[in-house]
Design an enzyme around this catalytic site. Structure first.
Site, PDB file in Angstrom:
ATOM      1  N   LYS A  27       0.848  -1.197   0.000  1.00 61.31           N
ATOM      2  CA  LYS A  27       0.000   0.000   0.000  1.00 61.31           C
ATOM      3  C   LYS A  27       0.885   1.250   0.000  1.00 61.31           C
ATOM      4  O   LYS A  27       0.622   2.209  -0.716  1.00 61.31           O
ATOM      5  CB  LYS A  27      -0.951  -0.017   1.209  1.00 61.31           C
ATOM      6  CG  LYS A  27      -2.037  -1.084   1.073  1.00 61.31           C
ATOM      7  CD  LYS A  27      -2.796  -1.302   2.367  1.00 61.31           C
ATOM      8  CE  LYS A  27      -3.724  -2.510   2.244  1.00 61.31           C
ATOM      9  NZ  LYS A  27      -4.363  -2.895   3.511  1.00 61.31           N
ATOM     10  N   GLN A  82      -4.629  -2.052   9.962  1.00 59.14           N
ATOM     11  CA  GLN A  82      -4.457  -3.373   9.346  1.00 59.14           C
ATOM     12  C   GLN A  82      -4.973  -4.455  10.305  1.00 59.14           C
ATOM     13  O   GLN A  82      -4.573  -4.501  11.469  1.00 59.14           O
ATOM     14  CB  GLN A  82      -2.970  -3.589   9.005  1.00 59.14           C
ATOM     15  CG  GLN A  82      -2.696  -4.809   8.166  1.00 59.14           C
ATOM     16  CD  GLN A  82      -3.319  -4.756   6.777  1.00 59.14           C
ATOM     17  OE1 GLN A  82      -3.234  -3.748   6.088  1.00 59.14           O
ATOM     18  NE2 GLN A  82      -3.966  -5.840   6.374  1.00 59.14           N
ATOM     19  N   ASP A 141     -11.230   2.078   4.290  1.00 55.58           N
ATOM     20  CA  ASP A 141     -11.523   0.646   4.164  1.00 55.58           C
ATOM     21  C   ASP A 141     -13.032   0.402   4.112  1.00 55.58           C
ATOM     22  O   ASP A 141     -13.481  -0.686   3.752  1.00 55.58           O
ATOM     23  CB  ASP A 141     -10.947  -0.124   5.361  1.00 55.58           C
ATOM     24  CG  ASP A 141      -9.552  -0.677   5.086  1.00 55.58           C
ATOM     25  OD1 ASP A 141      -9.207  -0.839   3.907  1.00 55.58           O
ATOM     26  OD2 ASP A 141      -8.821  -0.939   6.060  1.00 55.58           O
TER      27      ASP A 141
END
Ligand code: NAP
Length: 293
Positions: free
Chosen positions: A52, A96, A119
């Site tokens: 990312k 994460q 997200d």
């Protein structure tokens, strides 16, 4: 049969995002900034976060990673999220997953400012998705609908069967494919481990989206001739054919299913290739203060 090239679509999106960032810079606007919080040392999480970061750099975003050992307390993590929420220079925040067991994952997600939740996991954004309001669509479902759109695959009036009801893949896709939009306007059947007659239901699908997390589970017997098959699964399976000793496989038995399809995504190079491109799209949108939000 058309093989859907996720790698190419993802690269096209990255190029578009890069161009857009260059335009924003020329107009004296702020550079998009994505922050990731990484707790512990899970190798897969390390790899995802590194990819990312690299992708951000390539398109001209700035990015930062906040790393913590798995001994971080829940309070310390929540305080960091609140600090990032209040930092106007940071547009997108991802935590994460998975997190260590002593940390309440749901509480962590709910603490993220929904406008920075690129997200799309915050309950406000999930609610907005179900209400058909503009929102951050989670990266994998966004990747799937982008592929359907880029290949102009007809969806209106089609029967779409979604195999798997997880919060991050199957459930949002069932909502997206049923919405009054393109891609969408499907009659959707959402299947899971308690579904009876799974094979017969899948065989009725014009569009079959598979996200069950079981390598090569879906065989030719599940497929209606001419169907579109989107394989979200991704598994490292042992192989004697490769130097690395493993091969990537999907949830679909590609070799026997592909000849029956009108469109199909390969693994690798299908849906998986789209995830980071989708995250970049969401972060770009966040950096414009999500105008339609
Ligand atoms: P998950 O959370 O494990 O959910 C799997 C779903 O499949 C559940 O709803 C489960 O039903 C259902 N299921 C399991 N076995 C079944 C069976 N035999 N028959 C019918 N339904 C069954 O998985 P996920 O996170 O959605 O991920 C699915 C796959 O996509 C995995 O291979 C994962 O690695 C991959 N994935 C890829 C990406 C990417 O490409 N970027 C991103 C995310 C996930 P219940 O709800 O009843 O348990």
């Amino acid at each position: 049969m058309v093989l859907i090239d996720g790698k190419k679509v993802a690269q096209d999106i990255r190029n578009e995002v890069q161009k857009e960032v260059a335009n924003m810079m020329a107009e004296g606007r702020e550079r998009p900034h994505l922050t990731a919080i990484l707790v512990g040392s899970d190798p897969a999480s390390e790899t995802y976060v590194a990819s990312k970061e690299k992708a951000c750099e390539e398109v001209g975003f700035t990015s930062s990673i906040h790393r913590y050992t798995s001994f971080i307390t829940e309070k310390e993590l929540l305080d960091k999220i609140i600090e990032i929420n209040n930092n106007p220079k940071i547009h997108g925040l991802i935590v994460q997953l998975p997190l260590p067991k002593h940390i309440n994952e749901r509480l962590v997600i709910e603490t993220i400012n929904p406008r920075k939740d690129v997200d799309g996991f915050h309950s406000v954004n999930v609610g907005r998705l179900t209400q058909r309001l503009p929102t951050y669509i989670p990266a994998t479902p966004l990747g799937v609908i982008t592929l359907i759109e880029k290949y102009n695959i007809p969806t209106s009036g089609k029967h779409c069967v979604v195999l798997g009801r997880s919060n991050i893949v199957g459930s949002p896709l069932s909502i997206l494919m049923a919405r009054n939009d393109y891609p969408g306007n499907c009659t959707v059947t959402l299947c899971h481990s308690k579904t009876v007659n799974l094979k017969a239901i899948c065989k009725q699908a014009d569009i079959l989206i598979v996200a069950i997390g079981k390598p090569e589970y879906v065989t030719a017997e599940y497929i209606k001739e001419g169907a579109t098959v989107i394989d979200v699964g991704i598994h490292r399976v042992p192989s004697t054919e490769t130097k690395s000793g493993f091969k990537l496989k999907g949830d679909v038995k590609f070799d026997e299913v592909a000849p029956l399809c009108s469109y199909i995504t390969p693994v690798p190079g299908g849906v998986g290739a789209m995830t980071i491109a989708s995250l970049l799209m969401n972060t770009l949108w966040a950096s414009k203060n999500a105008p339609e939000y």
